[in-house]
Design an enzyme around this catalytic site. Structure first.
Site, PDB file in Angstrom:
ATOM      1  N   CYS A 100       0.836  -1.203   0.000  1.00 12.97           N
ATOM      2  CA  CYS A 100       0.000   0.000   0.000  1.00 12.97           C
ATOM      3  C   CYS A 100       0.871   1.253   0.000  1.00 12.97           C
ATOM      4  CB  CYS A 100      -0.921   0.007   1.227  1.00 12.97           C
ATOM      5  SG  CYS A 100      -1.868   1.532   1.377  1.00 12.97           S
ATOM      6  N   GLN A 258      -8.510  21.230   4.033  1.00 14.31           N
ATOM      7  CA  GLN A 258      -7.401  20.620   4.766  1.00 14.31           C
ATOM      8  C   GLN A 258      -7.770  19.192   5.149  1.00 14.31           C
ATOM      9  OE1 GLN A 258      -4.561  21.993   4.799  1.00 14.31           O
ATOM     10  NE2 GLN A 258      -5.075  24.088   4.251  1.00 14.31           N
ATOM     11  N   TYR A 287      -4.790  31.939  -3.058  1.00 14.20           N
ATOM     12  CA  TYR A 287      -5.046  30.487  -3.071  1.00 14.20           C
ATOM     13  C   TYR A 287      -5.982  30.175  -1.893  1.00 14.20           C
ATOM     14  CZ  TYR A 287      -0.572  30.887  -5.606  1.00 14.20           C
ATOM     15  OH  TYR A 287       0.452  31.273  -6.435  1.00 14.20           O
ATOM     16  N   GLU A 307      -8.887  32.876  -5.720  1.00 17.15           N
ATOM     17  CA  GLU A 307      -8.918  31.409  -5.866  1.00 17.15           C
ATOM     18  C   GLU A 307      -9.319  31.100  -7.304  1.00 17.15           C
ATOM     19  OE1 GLU A 307      -8.445  28.387  -4.121  1.00 17.15           O
ATOM     20  OE2 GLU A 307      -9.250  27.529  -5.961  1.00 17.15           O
ATOM     21  N   ASP A 346      -1.311  30.316   0.324  1.00 16.11           N
ATOM     22  CA  ASP A 346      -1.285  28.864   0.600  1.00 16.11           C
ATOM     23  C   ASP A 346      -1.348  28.113  -0.735  1.00 16.11           C
ATOM     24  OD1 ASP A 346      -1.582  26.323   1.611  1.00 16.11           O
ATOM     25  OD2 ASP A 346      -3.570  26.650   2.457  1.00 16.11           O
ATOM     26  N   CYS A 373       3.385  23.240   1.455  1.00 14.20           N
ATOM     27  CA  CYS A 373       3.250  21.794   1.689  1.00 14.20           C
ATOM     28  C   CYS A 373       4.348  21.009   0.987  1.00 14.20           C
ATOM     29  CB  CYS A 373       1.869  21.304   1.286  1.00 14.20           C
ATOM     30  SG  CYS A 373       1.430  21.682  -0.395  1.00 14.20           S
TER      31      CYS A 373
HETATM   32  C1  SAM Z   1      -3.408  24.126  -0.631  1.00 11.56           C
HETATM   33  S1  SAM Z   1      -4.959  24.700  -1.171  1.00 11.56           S
HETATM   34  C2  SAM Z   1      -5.296  25.925   0.046  1.00 11.56           C
HETATM   35  C3  SAM Z   1      -6.715  26.365   0.169  1.00 11.56           C
HETATM   36  C4  SAM Z   1      -7.066  27.176   1.426  1.00 11.56           C
HETATM   37  N1  SAM Z   1      -6.083  28.189   1.720  1.00 11.56           N
HETATM   38  C5  SAM Z   1      -7.288  26.282   2.626  1.00 11.56           C
HETATM   39  O1  SAM Z   1      -6.453  26.303   3.534  1.00 11.56           O
HETATM   40  O2  SAM Z   1      -8.282  25.561   2.666  1.00 11.56           O
HETATM   41  C6  SAM Z   1      -4.517  25.577  -2.599  1.00 11.56           C
HETATM   42  C7  SAM Z   1      -5.672  26.228  -3.326  1.00 11.56           C
HETATM   43  O3  SAM Z   1      -5.129  26.984  -4.427  1.00 11.56           O
HETATM   44  C8  SAM Z   1      -5.975  26.861  -5.550  1.00 11.56           C
HETATM   45  N2  SAM Z   1      -5.104  27.151  -6.695  1.00 11.56           N
HETATM   46  C9  SAM Z   1      -4.182  26.347  -7.278  1.00 11.56           C
HETATM   47  N3  SAM Z   1      -3.520  27.003  -8.231  1.00 11.56           N
HETATM   48  C10 SAM Z   1      -4.009  28.270  -8.245  1.00 11.56           C
HETATM   49  C11 SAM Z   1      -3.709  29.427  -8.997  1.00 11.56           C
HETATM   50  N4  SAM Z   1      -2.755  29.418  -9.927  1.00 11.56           N
HETATM   51  N5  SAM Z   1      -4.393  30.553  -8.753  1.00 11.56           N
HETATM   52  C12 SAM Z   1      -5.371  30.578  -7.808  1.00 11.56           C
HETATM   53  N6  SAM Z   1      -5.689  29.506  -7.050  1.00 11.56           N
HETATM   54  C13 SAM Z   1      -5.031  28.377  -7.268  1.00 11.56           C
HETATM   55  C14 SAM Z   1      -6.528  25.460  -5.444  1.00 11.56           C
HETATM   56  O4  SAM Z   1      -7.752  25.367  -6.144  1.00 11.56           O
HETATM   57  C15 SAM Z   1      -6.702  25.294  -3.937  1.00 11.56           C
HETATM   58  O5  SAM Z   1      -7.973  25.697  -3.529  1.00 11.56           O
END
Ligand code: SAM
Length: 416
Positions: A100, A258, A287, A307, A346, A373
Protein backbone atom coordinates in the site's frame (compact mmCIF):
# COMPACT_ATOMS: atom_id res chain seq x y z
CA UNK A 1 15.46 -6.64 9.85
CA UNK A 2 14.29 -7.37 6.31
CA UNK A 3 12.13 -5.06 4.22
CA UNK A 4 9.34 -7.61 3.70
CA UNK A 5 7.25 -5.79 1.11
CA UNK A 6 10.17 -5.43 -1.27
CA UNK A 7 10.88 -9.15 -0.97
CA UNK A 8 7.21 -9.76 -1.77
CA UNK A 9 7.46 -7.48 -4.77
CA UNK A 10 10.44 -9.38 -6.16
CA UNK A 11 8.88 -12.75 -5.42
CA UNK A 12 5.73 -11.68 -7.25
CA UNK A 13 7.88 -10.51 -10.17
CA UNK A 14 9.52 -13.95 -10.21
CA UNK A 15 12.96 -12.66 -9.11
CA UNK A 16 14.60 -13.42 -5.81
CA UNK A 17 16.47 -10.90 -3.68
CA UNK A 18 19.40 -13.28 -3.98
CA UNK A 19 19.14 -13.08 -7.80
CA UNK A 20 19.15 -9.29 -7.45
CA UNK A 21 22.42 -9.51 -5.46
CA UNK A 22 24.10 -11.24 -8.38
CA UNK A 23 23.45 -8.31 -10.71
CA UNK A 24 26.72 -6.40 -10.43
CA UNK A 25 26.45 -2.83 -9.15
CA UNK A 26 22.85 -3.10 -8.04
CA UNK A 27 23.39 -3.81 -4.34
CA UNK A 28 25.37 -1.66 -1.91
CA UNK A 29 25.87 -1.18 1.82
CA UNK A 30 25.41 2.46 2.83
CA UNK A 31 25.48 4.63 5.97
CA UNK A 32 22.55 7.04 6.08
CA UNK A 33 23.27 10.50 7.47
CA UNK A 34 20.03 12.50 7.06
CA UNK A 35 16.50 12.57 5.67
CA UNK A 36 15.65 14.86 2.78
CA UNK A 37 12.56 16.32 1.13
CA UNK A 38 10.40 13.45 -0.05
CA UNK A 39 11.21 11.43 3.08
CA UNK A 40 14.14 9.41 1.74
CA UNK A 41 17.38 8.84 3.62
CA UNK A 42 20.56 10.45 2.32
CA UNK A 43 23.79 8.45 2.00
CA UNK A 44 27.01 8.66 0.00
CA UNK A 45 28.52 5.74 -1.88
CA UNK A 46 32.24 4.92 -1.89
CA UNK A 47 32.83 7.59 -4.58
CA UNK A 48 31.07 10.23 -2.50
CA UNK A 49 28.06 10.28 -4.79
CA UNK A 50 24.70 11.01 -3.15
CA UNK A 51 22.22 8.14 -2.94
CA UNK A 52 18.61 8.72 -1.87
CA UNK A 53 17.39 5.65 0.00
CA UNK A 54 13.65 5.07 0.37
CA UNK A 55 12.75 3.55 3.75
CA UNK A 56 16.03 4.46 5.53
CA UNK A 57 16.62 6.64 8.59
CA UNK A 58 19.56 8.77 9.73
CA UNK A 59 22.19 6.75 11.66
CA UNK A 60 21.26 3.49 9.94
CA UNK A 61 23.45 1.16 7.96
CA UNK A 62 21.43 -0.46 5.19
CA UNK A 63 21.86 -2.93 2.36
CA UNK A 64 20.12 -1.41 -0.64
CA UNK A 65 19.05 -2.19 -4.17
CA UNK A 66 19.99 0.63 -6.55
CA UNK A 67 16.92 1.47 -8.59
CA UNK A 68 18.20 4.34 -10.68
CA UNK A 69 21.61 5.77 -11.46
CA UNK A 70 22.09 9.32 -12.74
CA UNK A 71 25.28 11.25 -13.28
CA UNK A 72 25.17 13.05 -9.92
CA UNK A 73 23.03 10.80 -7.75
CA UNK A 74 21.38 7.41 -7.41
CA UNK A 75 18.11 6.18 -5.93
CA UNK A 76 17.88 3.00 -3.90
CA UNK A 77 15.48 0.97 -1.80
CA UNK A 78 16.25 -0.79 1.48
CA UNK A 79 16.67 -4.58 1.24
CA UNK A 80 17.89 -5.06 4.78
CA UNK A 81 18.56 -2.81 7.75
CA UNK A 82 21.95 -3.88 9.09
CA UNK A 83 22.10 -1.30 11.93
CA UNK A 84 18.64 0.09 12.78
CA UNK A 85 17.97 3.56 14.18
CA UNK A 86 16.40 3.74 17.64
CA UNK A 87 13.62 5.63 15.86
CA UNK A 88 12.74 2.68 13.61
CA UNK A 89 9.51 0.88 14.48
CA UNK A 90 7.59 -1.98 12.89
CA UNK A 91 4.82 -0.90 10.54
CA UNK A 92 1.53 -0.40 12.40
CA UNK A 93 -0.60 -1.42 9.43
CA UNK A 94 -0.51 -4.78 7.65
CA UNK A 95 -1.29 -3.24 4.25
CA UNK A 96 2.15 -1.61 4.12
CA UNK A 97 3.63 -5.12 3.81
CA UNK A 98 1.24 -5.70 0.91
CA UNK A 99 2.63 -2.65 -0.87
CA UNK A 100 0.00 0.00 0.00
CA UNK A 101 1.42 3.36 -1.04
CA UNK A 102 -0.71 5.42 1.35
CA UNK A 103 1.88 5.90 4.14
CA UNK A 104 5.62 6.03 3.41
CA UNK A 105 6.80 6.68 7.01
CA UNK A 106 5.23 3.94 9.08
CA UNK A 107 8.75 2.72 9.89
CA UNK A 108 9.43 5.99 11.80
CA UNK A 109 8.41 6.25 15.48
CA UNK A 110 5.50 8.73 15.67
CA UNK A 111 7.38 10.76 18.32
CA UNK A 112 10.33 11.28 15.94
CA UNK A 113 8.40 12.17 12.80
CA UNK A 114 7.81 15.85 13.60
CA UNK A 115 11.46 16.42 14.52
CA UNK A 116 12.69 14.72 11.34
CA UNK A 117 10.26 16.73 9.22
CA UNK A 118 11.47 19.97 10.85
CA UNK A 119 15.04 18.92 9.95
CA UNK A 120 13.96 18.30 6.34
CA UNK A 121 12.43 21.79 6.17
CA UNK A 122 15.46 23.47 7.79
CA UNK A 123 17.71 21.61 5.33
CA UNK A 124 15.64 22.77 2.33
CA UNK A 125 15.82 26.39 3.54
CA UNK A 126 19.58 26.08 4.08
CA UNK A 127 20.30 24.50 0.70
CA UNK A 128 17.99 26.55 -1.47
CA UNK A 129 17.72 29.90 0.25
CA UNK A 130 20.95 29.91 2.34
CA UNK A 131 18.83 30.58 5.43
CA UNK A 132 19.68 29.19 8.87
CA UNK A 133 16.51 28.92 10.89
CA UNK A 134 15.24 26.68 13.63
CA UNK A 135 11.90 25.32 12.47
CA UNK A 136 9.37 25.37 15.31
CA UNK A 137 7.14 22.41 16.08
CA UNK A 138 3.40 22.96 16.09
CA UNK A 139 1.05 20.89 18.24
CA UNK A 140 1.26 17.11 18.19
CA UNK A 141 -1.89 15.85 16.48
CA UNK A 142 -3.19 12.27 16.76
CA UNK A 143 -1.20 9.99 14.45
CA UNK A 144 -3.99 7.56 13.54
CA UNK A 145 -7.52 7.89 12.21
CA UNK A 146 -7.22 11.47 10.97
CA UNK A 147 -7.66 11.73 7.19
CA UNK A 148 -11.05 12.99 6.10
CA UNK A 149 -10.27 12.71 2.36
CA UNK A 150 -8.82 9.48 0.95
CA UNK A 151 -8.08 8.98 -2.74
CA UNK A 152 -8.02 5.42 -3.96
CA UNK A 153 -9.02 3.08 -6.72
CA UNK A 154 -11.42 0.20 -7.08
CA UNK A 155 -9.78 -3.21 -6.54
CA UNK A 156 -12.30 -5.86 -7.64
CA UNK A 157 -15.00 -3.49 -6.42
CA UNK A 158 -13.41 -2.70 -3.06
CA UNK A 159 -11.70 0.54 -2.00
CA UNK A 160 -7.93 0.28 -2.34
CA UNK A 161 -4.80 2.41 -2.47
CA UNK A 162 -2.24 2.41 -5.24
CA UNK A 163 0.96 0.57 -4.42
CA UNK A 164 4.34 2.23 -4.12
CA UNK A 165 6.05 2.81 -7.47
CA UNK A 166 3.87 0.39 -9.41
CA UNK A 167 0.50 0.73 -11.10
CA UNK A 168 -1.06 -1.99 -8.94
CA UNK A 169 -3.44 -1.32 -6.08
CA UNK A 170 -4.17 -3.06 -2.82
CA UNK A 171 -7.60 -3.24 -1.18
CA UNK A 172 -7.48 -1.89 2.37
CA UNK A 173 -9.72 -1.88 5.38
CA UNK A 174 -9.46 -0.80 8.04
CA UNK A 175 -7.06 2.00 7.01
CA UNK A 176 -4.81 3.20 9.84
CA UNK A 177 -4.94 6.88 8.88
CA UNK A 178 -8.49 7.24 7.53
CA UNK A 179 -10.85 8.97 9.95
CA UNK A 180 -13.23 6.47 11.65
CA UNK A 181 -16.17 8.23 10.00
CA UNK A 182 -14.89 6.69 6.71
CA UNK A 183 -14.16 3.16 8.01
CA UNK A 184 -17.59 1.79 7.22
CA UNK A 185 -17.50 3.15 3.66
CA UNK A 186 -14.04 1.68 3.09
CA UNK A 187 -14.98 -1.70 4.57
CA UNK A 188 -18.45 -2.12 3.07
CA UNK A 189 -18.48 0.02 -0.08
CA UNK A 190 -18.61 -1.57 -3.52
CA UNK A 191 -17.41 0.59 -6.41
CA UNK A 192 -17.13 0.46 -10.21
CA UNK A 193 -13.67 0.33 -11.85
CA UNK A 194 -11.64 3.53 -11.62
CA UNK A 195 -10.74 6.21 -9.11
CA UNK A 196 -12.64 6.71 -5.87
CA UNK A 197 -12.48 9.73 -3.56
CA UNK A 198 -14.07 9.41 -0.13
CA UNK A 199 -14.60 12.62 1.84
CA UNK A 200 -16.20 13.35 5.17
CA UNK A 201 -16.75 15.96 7.81
CA UNK A 202 -15.21 14.50 10.96
CA UNK A 203 -17.24 16.87 13.11
CA UNK A 204 -20.50 16.63 11.15
CA UNK A 205 -20.32 12.93 10.10
CA UNK A 206 -21.47 13.89 6.58
CA UNK A 207 -19.94 11.56 3.98
CA UNK A 208 -19.45 11.86 0.24
CA UNK A 209 -18.18 9.29 -2.30
CA UNK A 210 -16.95 10.55 -5.70
CA UNK A 211 -16.72 7.69 -8.17
CA UNK A 212 -15.46 7.22 -11.71
CA UNK A 213 -17.57 7.15 -14.88
CA UNK A 214 -21.34 7.19 -14.62
CA UNK A 215 -21.36 5.86 -11.07
CA UNK A 216 -23.55 2.86 -11.78
CA UNK A 217 -23.44 -0.12 -9.43
CA UNK A 218 -22.17 1.74 -6.36
CA UNK A 219 -23.18 0.26 -3.01
CA UNK A 220 -22.43 2.36 0.09
CA UNK A 221 -23.74 2.45 3.65
CA UNK A 222 -26.90 4.45 4.30
CA UNK A 223 -26.41 8.18 4.47
CA UNK A 224 -23.34 8.36 2.20
CA UNK A 225 -23.93 10.68 -0.74
CA UNK A 226 -22.61 9.43 -4.06
CA UNK A 227 -21.72 11.55 -7.05
CA UNK A 228 -19.98 10.45 -10.24
CA UNK A 229 -17.36 12.21 -12.32
CA UNK A 230 -19.85 12.21 -15.19
CA UNK A 231 -22.48 13.99 -13.08
CA UNK A 232 -19.96 16.55 -11.81
CA UNK A 233 -18.85 17.25 -15.38
CA UNK A 234 -22.49 17.86 -16.29
CA UNK A 235 -23.10 20.39 -13.58
CA UNK A 236 -24.39 18.37 -10.62
CA UNK A 237 -23.29 19.84 -7.29
CA UNK A 238 -22.56 17.74 -4.22
CA UNK A 239 -20.93 18.76 -0.98
CA UNK A 240 -20.38 17.91 2.66
CA UNK A 241 -19.81 20.19 5.66
CA UNK A 242 -16.96 20.32 8.13
CA UNK A 243 -16.41 22.36 11.28
CA UNK A 244 -13.04 23.93 12.00
CA UNK A 245 -11.63 27.10 13.54
CA UNK A 246 -15.02 27.71 15.16
CA UNK A 247 -16.92 27.88 11.86
CA UNK A 248 -18.90 25.60 9.58
CA UNK A 249 -17.56 25.06 6.05
CA UNK A 250 -19.32 23.87 2.94
CA UNK A 251 -16.89 21.78 0.90
CA UNK A 252 -17.94 20.69 -2.59
CA UNK A 253 -16.78 17.45 -4.20
CA UNK A 254 -14.06 19.21 -6.21
CA UNK A 255 -13.05 21.81 -3.60
CA UNK A 256 -9.88 21.60 -1.53
CA UNK A 257 -10.14 21.36 2.24
CA UNK A 258 -7.40 20.62 4.77
CA UNK A 259 -6.97 16.89 5.41
CA UNK A 260 -8.24 16.99 9.00
CA UNK A 261 -10.27 19.52 11.01
CA UNK A 262 -7.90 19.50 14.03
CA UNK A 263 -5.13 20.23 11.50
CA UNK A 264 -7.19 23.09 10.06
CA UNK A 265 -7.56 24.45 13.64
CA UNK A 266 -3.78 24.21 14.14
CA UNK A 267 -3.02 25.86 10.81
CA UNK A 268 -5.42 28.71 11.52
CA UNK A 269 -3.79 29.24 14.96
CA UNK A 270 -0.32 29.34 13.37
CA UNK A 271 -1.48 31.71 10.61
CA UNK A 272 -3.21 34.01 13.16
CA UNK A 273 -0.01 34.12 15.25
CA UNK A 274 2.09 34.90 12.21
CA UNK A 275 -0.31 37.61 10.99
CA UNK A 276 -0.25 39.29 14.43
CA UNK A 277 -3.02 40.81 16.50
CA UNK A 278 -2.87 44.55 15.74
CA UNK A 279 -5.81 45.80 13.63
CA UNK A 280 -4.93 46.64 10.04
CA UNK A 281 -6.52 47.61 6.74
CA UNK A 282 -6.39 44.98 4.03
CA UNK A 283 -5.77 41.21 4.16
CA UNK A 284 -5.28 39.35 0.88
CA UNK A 285 -5.78 35.58 1.02
CA UNK A 286 -4.16 34.08 -2.09
CA UNK A 287 -5.05 30.49 -3.07
CA UNK A 288 -7.91 30.96 -0.63
CA UNK A 289 -9.88 27.74 -1.28
CA UNK A 290 -13.28 27.67 0.43
CA UNK A 291 -12.22 30.56 2.68
CA UNK A 292 -10.49 28.94 5.68
CA UNK A 293 -8.05 31.81 6.36
CA UNK A 294 -10.17 34.68 5.00
CA UNK A 295 -12.94 33.48 7.31
CA UNK A 296 -10.91 33.00 10.45
CA UNK A 297 -8.20 35.68 10.59
CA UNK A 298 -9.61 38.70 12.44
CA UNK A 299 -8.72 42.36 12.67
CA UNK A 300 -8.84 43.64 9.06
CA UNK A 301 -11.16 46.25 7.59
CA UNK A 302 -11.17 44.55 4.17
CA UNK A 303 -10.46 41.03 3.05
CA UNK A 304 -9.83 39.84 -0.51
CA UNK A 305 -9.72 36.16 -1.43
CA UNK A 306 -8.23 34.97 -4.74
CA UNK A 307 -8.92 31.41 -5.87
CA UNK A 308 -8.90 29.76 -9.27
CA UNK A 309 -11.35 26.86 -8.76
CA UNK A 310 -14.98 27.63 -9.59
CA UNK A 311 -16.21 25.08 -7.08
CA UNK A 312 -14.12 26.51 -4.22
CA UNK A 313 -15.19 30.06 -5.07
CA UNK A 314 -18.86 29.00 -4.94
CA UNK A 315 -18.25 27.46 -1.49
CA UNK A 316 -16.29 30.50 -0.28
CA UNK A 317 -19.22 32.78 -1.19
CA UNK A 318 -21.51 30.68 1.02
CA UNK A 319 -18.99 30.17 3.81
CA UNK A 320 -18.00 33.84 4.07
CA UNK A 321 -21.44 35.39 3.50
CA UNK A 322 -21.38 36.97 6.98
CA UNK A 323 -18.03 38.69 6.32
CA UNK A 324 -18.61 40.05 2.81
CA UNK A 325 -15.03 39.77 1.58
CA UNK A 326 -14.12 40.49 -2.03
CA UNK A 327 -13.90 37.07 -3.70
CA UNK A 328 -12.06 36.93 -7.00
CA UNK A 329 -12.03 33.84 -9.20
CA UNK A 330 -8.66 34.05 -10.93
CA UNK A 331 -5.28 32.49 -11.40
CA UNK A 332 -3.07 34.24 -8.82
CA UNK A 333 -0.52 34.88 -11.57
CA UNK A 334 -3.05 37.00 -13.48
CA UNK A 335 -4.85 38.57 -10.59
CA UNK A 336 -5.23 42.34 -11.05
CA UNK A 337 -3.50 43.11 -7.67
CA UNK A 338 -4.29 45.63 -4.92
CA UNK A 339 -2.31 47.23 -2.09
CA UNK A 340 -2.44 45.04 1.02
CA UNK A 341 -1.11 45.14 4.58
CA UNK A 342 -0.78 41.39 4.97
CA UNK A 343 -0.84 38.55 2.43
CA UNK A 344 -1.60 34.97 3.41
CA UNK A 345 -0.64 32.62 0.57
CA UNK A 346 -1.29 28.86 0.60
CA UNK A 347 -0.28 27.60 -2.85
CA UNK A 348 -0.46 23.99 -4.06
CA UNK A 349 2.58 21.67 -3.89
CA UNK A 350 4.39 23.54 -6.69
CA UNK A 351 4.65 26.60 -4.43
CA UNK A 352 4.42 30.26 -5.42
CA UNK A 353 7.15 30.17 -8.03
CA UNK A 354 8.09 33.42 -9.80
CA UNK A 355 4.49 34.30 -10.87
CA UNK A 356 3.11 33.76 -7.34
CA UNK A 357 5.95 35.74 -5.75
CA UNK A 358 5.30 38.57 -8.23
CA UNK A 359 1.61 38.55 -7.26
CA UNK A 360 2.57 38.71 -3.57
CA UNK A 361 5.15 41.45 -3.91
CA UNK A 362 2.91 43.58 -6.19
CA UNK A 363 0.64 44.09 -3.16
CA UNK A 364 3.56 45.81 -1.34
CA UNK A 365 2.38 44.08 1.86
CA UNK A 366 4.66 44.51 4.87
CA UNK A 367 4.01 40.95 5.99
CA UNK A 368 3.62 37.70 4.06
CA UNK A 369 2.46 34.50 5.72
CA UNK A 370 3.27 31.56 3.49
CA UNK A 371 1.70 28.13 4.00
CA UNK A 372 3.77 25.52 2.18
CA UNK A 373 3.25 21.79 1.69
CA UNK A 374 6.52 21.00 -0.05
CA UNK A 375 9.92 21.70 1.53
CA UNK A 376 11.73 22.18 -1.80
CA UNK A 377 9.07 24.63 -3.00
CA UNK A 378 9.33 26.50 0.33
CA UNK A 379 13.11 26.74 -0.05
CA UNK A 380 12.77 28.14 -3.55
CA UNK A 381 9.95 30.56 -2.57
CA UNK A 382 11.95 31.79 0.45
CA UNK A 383 14.84 32.58 -1.88
CA UNK A 384 12.58 34.41 -4.35
CA UNK A 385 10.90 36.37 -1.54
CA UNK A 386 14.33 37.19 -0.08
CA UNK A 387 15.47 38.62 -3.42
CA UNK A 388 12.28 40.71 -3.45
CA UNK A 389 13.15 42.18 -0.03
CA UNK A 390 11.19 39.89 2.33
CA UNK A 391 13.08 38.39 5.25
CA UNK A 392 12.10 35.07 6.82
CA UNK A 393 11.53 35.44 10.58
CA UNK A 394 9.92 32.20 11.66
CA UNK A 395 8.75 28.87 10.33
CA UNK A 396 6.52 26.38 12.14
CA UNK A 397 5.86 22.80 11.14
CA UNK A 398 2.27 21.63 11.49
CA UNK A 399 2.30 17.87 11.17
CA UNK A 400 -0.99 17.24 9.38
CA UNK A 401 0.06 13.89 7.96
CA UNK A 402 1.63 11.51 10.52
CA UNK A 403 2.95 8.20 9.11
CA UNK A 404 3.84 10.01 5.88
CA UNK A 405 6.75 12.25 4.94
CA UNK A 406 4.42 15.10 3.90
CA UNK A 407 5.07 18.43 5.58
CA UNK A 408 3.03 21.57 6.14
CA UNK A 409 4.85 24.74 7.19
CA UNK A 410 3.65 28.23 8.14
CA UNK A 411 6.35 30.89 7.64
CA UNK A 412 6.39 34.60 8.33
CA UNK A 413 8.25 37.02 6.06
CA UNK A 414 8.51 40.76 6.73
CA UNK A 415 9.54 43.43 4.24
CA UNK A 416 12.71 45.39 4.79
C1 SAM B 1 -3.41 24.13 -0.63
S1 SAM B 1 -4.96 24.70 -1.17
C2 SAM B 1 -5.30 25.93 0.05
C3 SAM B 1 -6.71 26.37 0.17
C4 SAM B 1 -7.07 27.18 1.43
N1 SAM B 1 -6.08 28.19 1.72
C5 SAM B 1 -7.29 26.28 2.63
O1 SAM B 1 -6.45 26.30 3.53
O2 SAM B 1 -8.28 25.56 2.67
C6 SAM B 1 -4.52 25.58 -2.60
C7 SAM B 1 -5.67 26.23 -3.33
O3 SAM B 1 -5.13 26.98 -4.43
C8 SAM B 1 -5.97 26.86 -5.55
N2 SAM B 1 -5.10 27.15 -6.69
C9 SAM B 1 -4.18 26.35 -7.28
N3 SAM B 1 -3.52 27.00 -8.23
C10 SAM B 1 -4.01 28.27 -8.25
C11 SAM B 1 -3.71 29.43 -9.00
N4 SAM B 1 -2.76 29.42 -9.93
N5 SAM B 1 -4.39 30.55 -8.75
C12 SAM B 1 -5.37 30.58 -7.81
N6 SAM B 1 -5.69 29.51 -7.05
C13 SAM B 1 -5.03 28.38 -7.27
C14 SAM B 1 -6.53 25.46 -5.44
O4 SAM B 1 -7.75 25.37 -6.14
C15 SAM B 1 -6.70 25.29 -3.94
O5 SAM B 1 -7.97 25.70 -3.53
Amino acid sequence: MRAGWLGDLFRRAGRSLHGMDERAGEVAILDVTAVVAGGEGLARDADGRVTFVAGALPGEQVRVAIRQRKKDFARATVLEVLRPSVERVGEACRFVAEGCGGCDWQHVAPGAQRRLKAEVVADALRRQAHLEIEVGLGPELPADGYRTTVRGVSVDGRFGFRTRKTHDAVAVGPCLVAHPVLHEVIAEGSFPAGDIVLRAGARTSERLAIVAGQGTGVVVPEGVRVVSDHELRHGRRAWYHEEAAGRRWRVSARSFFQARPDGADALVDAVRNAVGAEPRGHLVDLYGGVGLFAGSVEGFEHVTLVEQSRSSVADAKVNLADRSPRIIQADVAHWGTARADVVVADPPRTGLGPPGVRAVTNTQADRVVLVSCDPAALGRDAKLLGTAGYRLHEATLIDLFPHTSHVEVVSRFDRG
